[in-house]
Write a protein that holds these residues in place. Structure first.
Motif, PDB file in Angstrom:
ATOM      1  N   PRO A   8       0.834  -1.203   0.000  1.00  0.00           N
ATOM      2  CA  PRO A   8       0.000   0.000   0.000  1.00  0.00           C
ATOM      3  C   PRO A   8       0.871   1.257   0.000  1.00  0.00           C
ATOM      4  N   GLN A  12      -2.760   5.343   1.025  1.00  0.00           N
ATOM      5  CA  GLN A  12      -3.601   4.205   1.389  1.00  0.00           C
ATOM      6  C   GLN A  12      -3.374   3.810   2.845  1.00  0.00           C
ATOM      7  N   ARG A  13      -2.125   3.865   3.311  1.00  0.00           N
ATOM      8  CA  ARG A  13      -1.846   3.568   4.722  1.00  0.00           C
ATOM      9  C   ARG A  13      -2.532   4.576   5.636  1.00  0.00           C
ATOM     10  N   TYR A  15      -5.231   6.253   4.970  1.00  0.00           N
ATOM     11  CA  TYR A  15      -6.664   5.940   4.911  1.00  0.00           C
ATOM     12  C   TYR A  15      -6.973   4.728   5.787  1.00  0.00           C
ATOM     13  N   ASN A  16      -6.138   3.695   5.714  1.00  0.00           N
ATOM     14  CA  ASN A  16      -6.353   2.487   6.521  1.00  0.00           C
ATOM     15  C   ASN A  16      -6.282   2.801   8.009  1.00  0.00           C
ATOM     16  N   ILE A  17      -5.300   3.607   8.408  1.00  0.00           N
ATOM     17  CA  ILE A  17      -5.175   3.986   9.820  1.00  0.00           C
ATOM     18  C   ILE A  17      -6.393   4.800  10.248  1.00  0.00           C
ATOM     19  N   PHE A  19      -9.427   4.665   8.996  1.00  0.00           N
ATOM     20  CA  PHE A  19     -10.574   3.766   9.094  1.00  0.00           C
ATOM     21  C   PHE A  19     -10.508   2.942  10.380  1.00  0.00           C
ATOM     22  N   LEU A  20      -9.321   2.467  10.721  1.00  0.00           N
ATOM     23  CA  LEU A  20      -9.155   1.716  11.961  1.00  0.00           C
ATOM     24  C   LEU A  20      -9.463   2.604  13.165  1.00  0.00           C
ATOM     25  N   SER A  74      -7.802  12.245   5.356  1.00  0.00           N
ATOM     26  CA  SER A  74      -6.752  11.330   4.894  1.00  0.00           C
ATOM     27  C   SER A  74      -6.832  11.086   3.397  1.00  0.00           C
ATOM     28  N   THR A  75      -7.986  11.381   2.802  1.00  0.00           N
ATOM     29  CA  THR A  75      -8.111  11.215   1.354  1.00  0.00           C
ATOM     30  C   THR A  75      -7.637  12.444   0.594  1.00  0.00           C
TER      31      THR A  75
END
Length: 113
Positions: A8, A12-13, A15-17, A19-20, A74-75
């Motif tokens: 990623p 993307q990282r 965004y993933n963080i 979302f978490l 984050s996006t």
């Protein structure tokens, strides 16, 4: 071994963080609500306590609005190292908070059972 295309990227990282963080924050809100409704805990944050006492719906909105805002940011933000460190710090903080929720759930279940 993974190649560069499957790893990623920084955005993307982030965004993933984010979302978490949203998921952890939602779990925190749910566990806090359950604990408060049953008188097992007291809200330690005076600001959130006053919001909860005025409206439980508003409590959930505030609890989820902040991480949703971060998810949106984050996006659009450029992924910077300091932002990732701050987000990882927030993740660690929420893991500690959820661990304390888990602890009181275990202690209460032992006391009840």
């Amino acid at each position: 071994m993974e190649n560069v295309k499957t790893l990623p990227n920084a955005r993307q990282r982030m965004y993933n963080i984010s979302f978490l963080l949203f998921c952890l924050c939602l779990l925190d809100a749910i566990f806090t609500d359950i604990g408060l409704r049953n008188g097992f805990i007291q809200e330690a944050n005076p600001f959130m306590r006053s919001i909860y006492n005025s409206s439980i719906l508003l409590f959930y909105v505030v609890k989820t609005l902040l991480p949703l805002s971060l998810l949106y940011l984050s996006t659009i933000l450029q992924p910077k190292l300091y932002l990732r460190f701050m987000m990882i710090g927030a993740l660690i903080l929420y893991v500690i908070i959820l661990s304390s929720h888990l602890l009181w759930i275990i202690l209460i279940s032992l006391k009840i059972g």
